[in-house]
Motif scaffolding. Structure first.
Motif, PDB file in Angstrom:
ATOM      1  N   ALA A   1      26.144  15.820  15.714  1.00  0.00           N
ATOM      2  CA  ALA A   1      24.874  15.088  15.687  1.00  0.00           C
ATOM      3  C   ALA A   1      24.919  13.978  14.638  1.00  0.00           C
ATOM      4  O   ALA A   1      24.453  12.864  14.887  1.00  0.00           O
ATOM      5  CB  ALA A   1      23.722  16.047  15.406  1.00  0.00           C
TER       6      ALA A   1
ATOM      7  N   ALA B   1      25.881  13.149  21.152  1.00  0.00           N
ATOM      8  CA  ALA B   1      24.919  14.067  21.758  1.00  0.00           C
ATOM      9  C   ALA B   1      25.582  15.061  22.710  1.00  0.00           C
ATOM     10  O   ALA B   1      25.179  16.223  22.774  1.00  0.00           O
ATOM     11  CB  ALA B   1      23.836  13.279  22.484  1.00  0.00           C
TER      12      ALA B   1
ATOM     13  N   LEU C   1      19.819  13.218  15.813  1.00  0.00           N
ATOM     14  CA  LEU C   1      20.089  12.342  16.949  1.00  0.00           C
ATOM     15  C   LEU C   1      18.931  11.391  17.239  1.00  0.00           C
ATOM     16  O   LEU C   1      19.001  10.598  18.162  1.00  0.00           O
ATOM     17  CB  LEU C   1      20.406  13.181  18.197  1.00  0.00           C
ATOM     18  CG  LEU C   1      21.736  13.926  18.165  1.00  0.00           C
ATOM     19  CD1 LEU C   1      21.809  14.944  19.295  1.00  0.00           C
ATOM     20  CD2 LEU C   1      22.909  12.950  18.232  1.00  0.00           C
TER      21      LEU C   1
END
Length: 176
Positions: free
Chosen positions: A33, A38, A82
């Motif tokens: 992250a 992702a 993220l």
């Protein structure tokens, strides 16, 4: 388990092995992250989640505090890393950390505060830190995240900061 992840010996793994294995994937998810990856983050969280499911509940083998709750905590933290603040703010406050060691409970509260603050929900962020301070004042006082948040809030004030914020900032030693 997640595709591409090797799992030697997990069919008959002990709870301690599952805890260490799952914790490694939680650490990997945080690293992914932070690298803004992702896909790897999701893969590692899924693998940790499956290990937690096999474990059957929260445990603290080798001081890992590993289990479904710690996976949920990492879902919140990785979402925030993220930039998916909606997930962090929606999921974070719903994670019941009461059965975890104090360090994990406080760290999660600070992550929730960070997500709220990033979304400009400062009152809720401050409330999360104040709640964490009730659990472990020393840990909150010396944690970089709580100090960073309080200092940011003080600096952003257009007028005089609230007495509650000033008190927090003084306890965290970011304000004289």
């Amino acid at each position: 388990m997640a595709s591409g992840v090797r799992q030697p010996g997990l069919k008959h793994a002990t709870p301690a092995l599952l805890s260490v294995y799952g914790t490694l994937f939680l650490s990997g998810a945080m690293a992914a992250a932070r690298a803004n990856d992702a896909t790897t983050t999701r893969t590692f969280l899924a693998t940790a989640d499956q290990a937690a499911g096999k474990l059957g509940g929260d445990a603290n083998h080798f001081l890992t505090a590993f289990g479904p709750t710690n996976v949920a905590i990492h879902r919140v933290a990785t979402a925030a890393e993220l930039g998916d603040l909606q997930v962090a703010v929606d999921l974070g406050p719903r994670v019941n950390t009461a059965g975890l060691p104090i360090e994990r409970r406080v760290r999660h509260a600070l992550e929730v505060a960070r997500a709220y603050s990033s979304w400009n929900r400062v009152d809720e962020a401050q409330a999360a830190i104040l709640d964490a301070e009730q659990i472990a004042p020393e840990q909150v006082r010396h944690h970089f995240l709580s100090r960073q948040l309080a200092l940011t809030w003080i600096r952003r004030q257009r007028g005089k900061p609230s007495a509650e914020l000033v008190g927090l900032a003084q306890r965290l030693k970011v304000l004289d």
